[in-house]
Design a protein around this motif. Sequence first.
Motif, short mmCIF file in Angstrom:
data_model
loop_
_atom_site.label_atom_id
_atom_site.label_comp_id
_atom_site.label_asym_id
_atom_site.label_seq_id
_atom_site.Cartn_x
_atom_site.Cartn_y
_atom_site.Cartn_z
N LYS A 6 48.60 32.88 37.86
CA LYS A 6 47.32 33.42 38.30
C LYS A 6 46.34 33.45 37.14
CE LYS A 6 47.69 36.82 42.03
NZ LYS A 6 47.95 38.27 42.17
N ARG A 7 46.75 34.09 36.04
CA ARG A 7 45.90 34.16 34.86
C ARG A 7 46.78 34.47 33.65
NH1 ARG A 7 44.49 37.99 38.29
NH2 ARG A 7 45.53 40.00 38.00
N GLU A 248 45.03 45.93 41.71
CA GLU A 248 43.90 45.23 41.10
C GLU A 248 42.60 45.75 41.70
OE1 GLU A 248 44.21 41.00 41.12
OE2 GLU A 248 46.33 41.02 40.55
N VAL A 249 41.73 46.28 40.83
CA VAL A 249 40.43 46.75 41.29
C VAL A 249 39.61 45.54 41.73
CG1 VAL A 249 38.32 47.98 40.64
CG2 VAL A 249 40.52 48.69 39.69
N PRO A 250 39.05 45.56 42.96
CA PRO A 250 38.30 44.39 43.42
C PRO A 250 37.03 44.17 42.61
CG PRO A 250 38.07 46.21 44.97
CD PRO A 250 39.09 46.63 43.96
N ARG A 251 36.50 42.95 42.74
CA ARG A 251 35.28 42.59 42.03
C ARG A 251 34.15 43.54 42.41
NH1 ARG A 251 32.03 36.87 42.81
NH2 ARG A 251 30.60 37.14 41.08
N ILE A 376 40.73 39.86 31.89
CA ILE A 376 40.32 39.88 33.30
C ILE A 376 40.68 38.56 33.98
CG2 ILE A 376 38.28 40.01 34.80
CD1 ILE A 376 38.62 42.63 33.67
N GLY A 377 40.91 37.52 33.17
CA GLY A 377 41.23 36.22 33.75
C GLY A 377 40.00 35.39 34.04
N MET A 399 32.31 34.03 38.59
CA MET A 399 32.53 35.48 38.54
C MET A 399 32.42 36.05 37.13
SD MET A 399 35.55 35.89 41.28
CE MET A 399 36.25 34.27 41.38
N THR B 250 48.63 26.14 35.04
CA THR B 250 48.74 25.27 36.21
C THR B 250 48.13 23.91 35.91
OG1 THR B 250 48.18 27.31 37.36
CG2 THR B 250 48.49 25.35 38.71
N ARG B 295 41.41 26.64 38.01
CA ARG B 295 40.85 27.76 37.26
C ARG B 295 41.64 29.03 37.55
NH1 ARG B 295 35.88 27.06 38.79
NH2 ARG B 295 35.95 28.89 40.11
N GLN B 296 41.80 29.88 36.52
CA GLN B 296 42.60 31.08 36.75
C GLN B 296 41.86 32.08 37.64
OE1 GLN B 296 43.63 32.78 32.99
NE2 GLN B 296 41.54 32.97 32.27
N LYS B 297 42.65 32.91 38.32
CA LYS B 297 42.10 33.88 39.27
C LYS B 297 41.83 35.19 38.54
CE LYS B 297 42.89 31.34 43.05
NZ LYS B 297 42.73 30.13 42.19
N PRO B 298 40.57 35.65 38.58
CA PRO B 298 40.28 36.91 37.89
C PRO B 298 40.99 38.10 38.52
CG PRO B 298 38.26 35.73 38.39
CD PRO B 298 39.36 35.05 39.13
N LEU B 299 41.14 39.14 37.72
CA LEU B 299 41.70 40.40 38.19
C LEU B 299 40.94 40.86 39.42
CD1 LEU B 299 43.77 42.58 37.01
CD2 LEU B 299 41.75 43.80 36.28
N GLY B 300 41.67 41.30 40.41
CA GLY B 300 41.00 41.71 41.65
C GLY B 300 40.87 40.55 42.62
N GLY B 302 39.01 38.20 42.72
CA GLY B 302 37.67 37.67 42.92
C GLY B 302 37.07 38.08 44.26
N LYS B 303 37.82 38.92 45.00
CA LYS B 303 37.26 39.38 46.28
C LYS B 303 36.20 40.43 45.98
CE LYS B 303 41.27 40.56 48.01
NZ LYS B 303 42.39 39.93 47.34
N ARG B 304 35.09 40.31 46.65
CA ARG B 304 34.08 41.35 46.47
C ARG B 304 34.51 42.59 47.21
NH1 ARG B 304 29.46 40.53 43.86
NH2 ARG B 304 28.71 38.39 43.62
N LYS B 305 34.10 43.71 46.67
CA LYS B 305 34.46 44.98 47.28
C LYS B 305 33.89 45.06 48.69
CE LYS B 305 33.29 49.64 47.21
NZ LYS B 305 32.19 50.52 46.87
#
Lengths: 437, 305
Positions: A6-7, A248-251, A376-377, A399, B250, B295-300, B302-305
Motif C-alpha cells: 500500500k505504502r 486510518e483517519v480519512p482524507r 502518509i504515503g 492528494m 509494486t 502509486r502508493q495509497k495514502p493513509l486513509g 484517499g477516501k474523502r470524509k
Amino acid sequence: MKNRFKRAAKGARLAHNKNTQNIATVDLPVPEKILLPMQQHIGGTAVPMVKKGDQVYVGTLIGRADGYVSAPIHSGVSGTVTDVRPIQISSGAWVPAVEITSDGQQAVDPAIAPPKVNDYESFTTAIRNSGLVGLGGAGFPTAVKLTMKDLSVIDTLIINGAECEPYITADNREFVENPQDIISGILEVKKWLAIKNVIIGIERNKPEAMDVMFSLIKGDPSITVKPLPSVYPQGAEKILIESCTGREVPRGGLPSDVGCIVMNVSSVAFVASYLRTGMPLVARRLTVDGAVAEPRNLRVIVGTPIREVLDYCGGLKGEVGEIITGGPMMGVSVVAPAFPIHKQNNAVLALPRAAAQLPPAGECIHCGRCIEACPIGLSPVIIAKAYNAQNVDELDRLMVDPCMECGSCSYVCPAKRPVTDTMRLAKAMLRKGAKKK
Amino acid sequence: MLVKSSPHIRDNSSTQKIMLDVILALCPAILASAIIFGLRALLVIAVTVVSCVVFEYLYCRLMKKPNPIADLSAVVTGILLAFNLPSTLPLWMAVIGAFVSIVIAKQLFGGLGHNFANPAIVGRIVLAVSFAGRMTAYAYPEVTNGVAALAGATPLVATRNADLPLLTLFLGTHGGVLGETCAAALLLGGIWLVVRRVISPVIPVTYLATVAVISLLAGQEPLVQLLSGGLMLGAIFMATDYVTSPYTLTGKLVYGLGLGIITCAIRFWATSAEGVSYAILLMNLLVPYINDLTRQKPLGGGKRK
C-alpha cells in the motif's frame, strides 16, 4: 505489520539524540519580565484584558479567548503590566503582546480556585478556561478537541507519549516525574467523556517511561500501554492512531471520524493539575539541548525570553547557526533571542552552524526516497512535478492536502532539495485552486 | 543566526555519495575485466569515463549550465558504457558511444534526472546497431598461446550448442563484453549497493527470478541463463538506475517482471542472442506509466470524509 504494498511509509531515520532523557527537571528562576503574545495557539488571537499599569498576579487572565477556536492567556508572574504593544510572531503576523514586569513575589491571584466539575459541559468549560493547548507542539486548543456533538462515536482515548522528534525529552520527564497526574488526568477525561478504552503510546526509546506506566495501570483493563517503534514521525496524530488502533483517519477527516481522541501526555497531566488547583497554564516543562553548555530539562514560565532559558543552561557553545523552538524537524526558527517562550514550545534547541546551514539543492535524481519516507504515503516527487506544471486537478488527484509537513521528505533527499517547502506551496495552490471552483 | 522553514536538519546523504557507492560497487567487476581481458579492458574503461566527463563538461559549458561533473554521474555512465563494450573495440567507437550516452541520451533531455532511458544502454544500443561487427567481436580470455582471440560466439550463442561449465560462467572467464562476464564480481557489487541502501534488491531479484522461472518453463537451464550474457550487469547496475526505474515496491515488482519476460522472449524466441539491453530500454519507456499505475495509497485510503 503495515502493508508495504500500500505504502512504504518508512519515515525518516533520525539520530534520536535524547541526551537529556535522564536529567531531572529544574525550575528556571522567575524572570524579571515576561512577554505574552496573544497568539500562542491555533485559532483566533486572544484579546488583551489588561492595560499598562495594571497589577496582575500568578494566574490572572491577561487575554481572553476570541471565538470558539481560541484559548485564553494567563500571567505566570505577579507584578505590573509595563507595556501592551504589537509584536511580530514567527508566522510573520503582528499580534498584541503584554509585557509584565515581575515584582518577585509570585503572589497567586486570589480568584484561583479548583473549578467545579460535575458533568461533560462543566468539564469542557473548565478546560476552556484553563488556557490549555496541545503541549506536544501543535498548540491546538484542547477544549475544542474535547468538545463534540456526538460523544458516543468516541471509543478510544490515545495518549501521545511518542515524542519522536530528536533531542526532546520533556514528555519523557513528564512520565517519570509526574505519573500520578498523567493517570488521574486520563481518568478525568475518560470519566467525563465516557470513553471505554485508553491507549498510552510510548516509543520504545523511553524504557523508564514505559516501566512507570506499566506499573501504574496494573489492574485497570481499560488502559493499555502500547510500545511503539522509535521512528519519526511516530507521534504525528494520524500515524499514532494507525499505530495504536490500526484505524486510518480519512482524507480531510479528524481523529473523531475513527472514534479516537488524541491528547499529548503533558496536556493530560495538566488537566489533572488544573482540576486539583485551578491554576491555569502559565508554566511548562521544556528541553534545552544542542549547542548549549549544559543541556537540561527546565520548568519555564510562559513568556520568559528565550535568551534567559539559554543563559540558564550555560549559554551557547561554539558557533551556533540557528535557534529553534520545538524539534529540529517541525520546530520554528527563532528570529531574536529576546522572543518569549510560548505555551506549545516543548524545546529550545541551538543548532551548530554546520548542522543548520543547508547544502545547495541539486537536480532531483528520482531515487524515490521521499516517496518511501512519507509517513502518509504521498508521492512528493510526483506532486512536485504537478506543482511545477500548476496542475491543480492533478494535485487533487495526488492528494497533497493530507501532508502534515513533517519534513521527512526534505530530510532524506540526497539532492538536498527543499521537498517539504514544495509540498507546502502545492497545498496552498490546491487550496487556492479549490476555492476558485 | 539563520531563520528558515522546517525541517532544520538534513541527513548526510548526497548525490555524489550515492554515485561514489555505485563506482565502488563497480570496482570488483573492473578488476575482473582487467584480469580476464587484460589491460586493454582498463584502457576502454578509461577512455569512456574520460570522454563522458569531458562531453558533460563541454556541453554544460556551451549551454551555460552549472558544471555538474562533481556529482560523478558521468563517471558511472562511462564505466557502465565500457562494461557493455568488447575490450577489442576501436577507441574512437567508444568515444562515439560516450557522446551518444552523455550528450544525446542525457543532456539533450535536461541532464541528470531528466533522461527517459539509461544513457549507457542507449550508447550501447547505438553502437551495437552502427558497428554490429565490432561490437560482437568479443575477446576471449587469454588462452594457452597468450593471444586474445578475436572470434566466435558468446556463451549465450554457444549454450545453444554446447554448455560451458557453470564455474566458468560464474567467474566470467569466457567471451563477452568486458564488464558483463564475471557474475561473481557483479554480485559482490550488488550486495554492496544493497547493504549501503543505494538500491533496493527488489528489481534485480524480481528480474532474475522471472528469467529463472521462464527459462525453466521453456526447457532452458536456469543457472546458465542467469549467469550468461548481460543479465547480471543489467539487473544489478542498469535496471536499478533511479531515474529510469519505478518508485514504489509494486512498481519495482512490475518492472522486474517485465524485464524478465522481455529478456526471455528475445533470448529464446527472437533472432538476437541477447535481450537485456533492449528489455531495459523498453521497460525504461514504460516507467512513467508504471509509476502512475502503481502509486502508493495514502493513509486513509484517499477516501474523502
